[in-house]
Design a protein around this motif. Structure first.
Motif, mmCIF file in Angstrom:
data_model
loop_
_atom_site.group_PDB
_atom_site.id
_atom_site.type_symbol
_atom_site.label_atom_id
_atom_site.label_comp_id
_atom_site.label_asym_id
_atom_site.label_seq_id
_atom_site.Cartn_x
_atom_site.Cartn_y
_atom_site.Cartn_z
ATOM 1 N N GLN A 190 57.111 53.183 43.740
ATOM 2 C CA GLN A 190 57.165 52.196 42.651
ATOM 3 C C GLN A 190 57.887 50.909 43.066
ATOM 4 O OE1 GLN A 190 58.389 55.649 41.422
ATOM 5 N NE2 GLN A 190 56.179 55.930 41.566
ATOM 6 N N LEU A 191 57.576 50.445 44.260
ATOM 7 C CA LEU A 191 58.160 49.193 44.747
ATOM 8 C C LEU A 191 57.382 47.982 44.266
ATOM 9 C CD1 LEU A 191 58.910 50.277 48.438
ATOM 10 C CD2 LEU A 191 60.555 50.076 46.554
ATOM 11 N N GLY A 192 56.224 48.218 43.662
ATOM 12 C CA GLY A 192 55.398 47.148 43.119
ATOM 13 C C GLY A 192 54.979 47.447 41.702
ATOM 14 N N ASP A 193 54.539 46.432 40.994
ATOM 15 C CA ASP A 193 54.139 46.543 39.591
ATOM 16 C C ASP A 193 52.723 47.099 39.515
ATOM 17 O OD1 ASP A 193 53.558 46.221 36.915
ATOM 18 O OD2 ASP A 193 54.317 44.174 36.782
ATOM 19 N N GLN A 194 52.612 48.410 39.414
ATOM 20 C CA GLN A 194 51.313 49.072 39.401
ATOM 21 C C GLN A 194 50.430 48.562 38.268
ATOM 22 O OE1 GLN A 194 51.123 53.147 37.884
ATOM 23 N NE2 GLN A 194 49.986 53.759 39.723
ATOM 24 N N ARG A 195 51.018 48.400 37.095
ATOM 25 C CA ARG A 195 50.239 48.013 35.922
ATOM 26 C C ARG A 195 49.621 46.625 36.092
ATOM 27 N NH1 ARG A 195 51.595 46.037 30.529
ATOM 28 N NH2 ARG A 195 50.082 46.846 29.024
ATOM 29 N N ALA A 196 50.356 45.712 36.738
ATOM 30 C CA ALA A 196 49.854 44.351 36.910
ATOM 31 C C ALA A 196 48.593 44.326 37.763
ATOM 32 C CB ALA A 196 50.928 43.468 37.535
ATOM 33 N N GLN A 197 48.434 45.309 38.669
ATOM 34 C CA GLN A 197 47.245 45.308 39.534
ATOM 35 C C GLN A 197 45.991 45.718 38.761
ATOM 36 O OE1 GLN A 197 48.534 44.074 42.432
ATOM 37 N NE2 GLN A 197 50.423 44.427 41.254
ATOM 38 N N LEU A 198 46.178 46.307 37.590
ATOM 39 C CA LEU A 198 45.051 46.873 36.849
ATOM 40 C C LEU A 198 44.667 46.057 35.628
ATOM 41 C CD1 LEU A 198 46.277 50.599 36.977
ATOM 42 C CD2 LEU A 198 44.827 49.388 38.620
ATOM 43 N N LEU A 199 45.452 45.056 35.277
ATOM 44 C CA LEU A 199 45.197 44.264 34.080
ATOM 45 C C LEU A 199 44.424 42.991 34.399
ATOM 46 C CD1 LEU A 199 48.684 44.566 32.358
ATOM 47 C CD2 LEU A 199 46.591 45.821 31.787
ATOM 48 N N ALA A 200 43.693 42.497 33.398
ATOM 49 C CA ALA A 200 42.864 41.309 33.600
ATOM 50 C C ALA A 200 43.682 40.095 34.003
ATOM 51 C CB ALA A 200 42.056 41.024 32.334
ATOM 52 N N ASP A 201 44.895 39.997 33.483
ATOM 53 C CA ASP A 201 45.753 38.847 33.806
ATOM 54 C C ASP A 201 46.805 39.215 34.848
ATOM 55 O OD1 ASP A 201 47.309 40.510 32.261
ATOM 56 O OD2 ASP A 201 48.213 38.896 31.082
ATOM 57 N N GLY A 202 46.481 40.174 35.687
ATOM 58 C CA GLY A 202 47.460 40.697 36.626
ATOM 59 C C GLY A 202 48.011 39.676 37.596
ATOM 60 N N ARG A 203 47.164 38.768 38.071
ATOM 61 C CA ARG A 203 47.680 37.800 39.038
ATOM 62 C C ARG A 203 48.703 36.882 38.380
ATOM 63 N NH1 ARG A 203 44.515 33.468 42.878
ATOM 64 N NH2 ARG A 203 45.973 33.565 44.631
ATOM 65 N N ASN A 204 48.407 36.444 37.166
ATOM 66 C CA ASN A 204 49.386 35.630 36.453
ATOM 67 C C ASN A 204 50.670 36.404 36.207
ATOM 68 O OD1 ASN A 204 47.775 33.381 36.405
ATOM 69 N ND2 ASN A 204 47.116 33.612 34.286
ATOM 70 N N ARG A 205 50.547 37.689 35.934
ATOM 71 C CA ARG A 205 51.743 38.517 35.751
ATOM 72 C C ARG A 205 52.554 38.588 37.044
ATOM 73 N NH1 ARG A 205 51.898 42.540 31.391
ATOM 74 N NH2 ARG A 205 50.256 42.078 29.898
ATOM 75 N N SER A 206 51.844 38.641 38.170
ATOM 76 C CA SER A 206 52.565 38.677 39.445
ATOM 77 C C SER A 206 53.313 37.373 39.677
ATOM 78 C CB SER A 206 51.591 38.959 40.595
ATOM 79 O OG SER A 206 50.815 37.824 40.939
ATOM 80 N N PHE A 207 52.707 36.257 39.266
ATOM 81 C CA PHE A 207 53.394 34.964 39.392
ATOM 82 C C PHE A 207 54.626 34.932 38.488
ATOM 83 C CE2 PHE A 207 49.050 32.777 40.326
ATOM 84 C CZ PHE A 207 49.048 33.313 41.602
ATOM 85 N N ALA A 208 54.465 35.447 37.263
ATOM 86 C CA ALA A 208 55.585 35.471 36.331
ATOM 87 C C ALA A 208 56.703 36.371 36.856
ATOM 88 C CB ALA A 208 55.110 35.936 34.956
ATOM 89 N N ASN A 209 56.332 37.491 37.455
ATOM 90 C CA ASN A 209 57.342 38.392 38.020
ATOM 91 C C ASN A 209 58.176 37.697 39.088
ATOM 92 O OD1 ASN A 209 56.671 40.582 36.431
ATOM 93 N ND2 ASN A 209 55.439 41.612 37.994
ATOM 94 N N PHE A 210 57.521 36.899 39.928
ATOM 95 C CA PHE A 210 58.252 36.181 40.971
ATOM 96 C C PHE A 210 59.134 35.110 40.342
ATOM 97 C CE2 PHE A 210 58.957 33.118 44.347
ATOM 98 C CZ PHE A 210 59.176 33.926 45.451
#
Length: 449
Positions: A253-273
């Motif tokens: 669980q070193l990465g956000d598993q849920r973000a990889q599966l959601l339609a807006d996942g890339r934006n979520r990854s940007f928000a996480n950073f």
């Protein structure tokens, strides 16, 4: 105004013996860019620099920018639909890797076929390097003009690395294990964090393949195709890559598993950073120049103090493609002309105008980037200057194959199957092998296991 309406209007005017007015030609331009949002600098450049200057030089042409804020894959789908039905913008931003599949599908024509032989006389071609020209070229024909190229790295949150006891100014991992160890150290002091973002899943589209899978696979010494252009469908490199995904998203669980599966996942990854949830993000230089600047949706406060970057290491030193210690991959975007445009000459005039030095320098003033033109410098951007100098000599490109886009979709499905926990790496690779053989034929594939 389209040609049919213009002809009708002129016919009516002629019938009434009224003086014929000059009709303005309308040019519609689309890009994935929104002022204050995604690719804000591109939208600002077109709206505030290119369109006013072009209209001043061409008073008989009106240009409108359609600012598209959706995902890359959504724009690709819309353009495929539009181009297949004779609809859509006259000029559109376009990712070069899509050109072979669009051409083979009858959705795109070469620039000279659309606008005429004067395309080949444009002086700007001489200012493009061979590599830059190839970004929008297929089978010896130009289908667009490239804006620039890029490189990929690991973007770091130096403040979080420091908090975890890592010297952020000198840290340069030399193996996958060193990246994982840094993530583990961060996870230990921030249990709710997801230290690593290595793109996965279907929703992120080509960003999964390019920013995630390729960067790991190259570190095993392999590419998506072999030296003969055959698609590799079974190999130790694929298994190692999928097991890295499993370690990050399933086992530890070193990465956000849920973000990889959601339609807006890339934006979520940007928000996480941005929010400090993620500290090690595998992305292109696009992330620095377009996503995180002040005023953008995912702006990182005190960016140049808290953000850094490191090269992507091979699995182990010397294990990367061509025996490299570090790896990266480059792509490129540009603009194309809709083959069904009612105004091909005006569309070409606009496309070539936006790629002249004056307009390119205006873009650099708004958003410095690695340009396609060799006569345009990167102004006041140590990040881009250092990254291009360090990474361009290490780079790789995607195969110029009309089946690549379909195969890339299967790569995304394969990573999602592993990241979601649905399949083991071995079963996901077997599924990928069957799917790719169905796409390209078994003779165009190779198994290395």
């Amino acid at each position: 105004m389209n040609n049919r309406m213009r002809a009708l209007a002129l016919g009516l005017i002629g019938a009434t013996s009224v003086a014929i007015p000059a009709f303005a030609v309308d040019i519609n331009v689309t890009c994935r860019c929104v002022i204050g949002g995604v690719n804000s600098g591109t939208a600002q450049w077109i709206e505030e620099s290119v369109i006013p200057a072009f209209e001043a030089a061409h008073p008989d042409v009106n240009v409108v920018l359609n600012q598209f804020g959706g995902e890359d894959a959504q724009l690709t789908q819309q353009l495929a639909l539009d181009f297949s039905t004779g609809a859509g913008p006259d000029v559109s931003a376009f990712d070069g890797f899509l050109i072979p599949s669009f051409v083979e599908g009858g959705l795109l024509k070469s620039l000279d076929e659309v606008a005429g032989p004067e395309v080949n006389d444009w002086s700007g071609w001489a200012a493009l390097s061979d590599g830059s020209r190839a970004l929008m070229e297929y089978q010896g024909k130009f289908y667009g003009i490239p804006l620039g190229t890029d490189v990929r790295m690991i973007h770091t949150r130096k403040d979080i690395l420091t908090e975890a006891g890592i010297d952020a100014d000198t840290w340069q991992p030399t193996s996958w294990e060193e990246v994982l160890d840094a993530a583990r150290a961060i996870k230990k002091i921030k249990p709710d964090s997801f230290p690593i973002q290595l793109n996965a899943g279907v929703a992120m589209g080509e960003a999964t393949t390019m920013q995630g899978y390729w960067l790991a696979l190259l570190g095993t010494g392999e590419g998506v195709t072999d030296e003969n252009g055959k698609f590799i469908v079974s190999s130790q490199g694929i298994l190692d890559t999928l097991n890295l995904y499993k370690t990050i998203y399933v086992d530890e669980q070193l990465g956000d598993q849920r973000a990889q599966l959601l339609a807006d996942g890339r934006n979520r990854s940007f928000a996480n950073f941005r929010d400090g949830v993620t500290a090690l993000l595998f992305e292109g230089d696009y992330f620095y120049r377009s996503v995180t600047p002040e005023g953008s949706e995912f702006a990182v406060p005190n960016r140049d103090e808290v953000m850094g970057w490191v090269k992507v290491p091979a699995k182990e030193p010397g294990a990367g493609i061509r025996g490299q210690d570090f790896v990266t991959i480059s792509g490129g975007t540009g603009f194309v002309i809709n083959p069904a445009t009612d105004a091909p000459k005006e569309a070409w005039a606009f496309l070539s105008f936006m790629n002249e030095p004056e307009m390119q320098n205006a873009f650099q003033a708004i958003q410095p980037r690695i340009t396609a033109r060799t006569d345009i410098e990167i102004p006041n951007s140590p990040f881009l200057t250092e990254a291009s100098q360090a990474l361009l000599p290490l780079t790789t490109a995607r195969p110029n194959d009309p089946n690549y886009n379909a195969v890339s979709s299967e790569i995304q499905r394969m990573t999602e199957a592993v990241v979601s926990g649905e399949l083991s790496p071995e079963d996901a690779m077997a599924q990928y092998k069957a799917a790719v053989i169905a796409i390209v034929g078994e003779d165009n594939t190779v198994s290395l296991l």
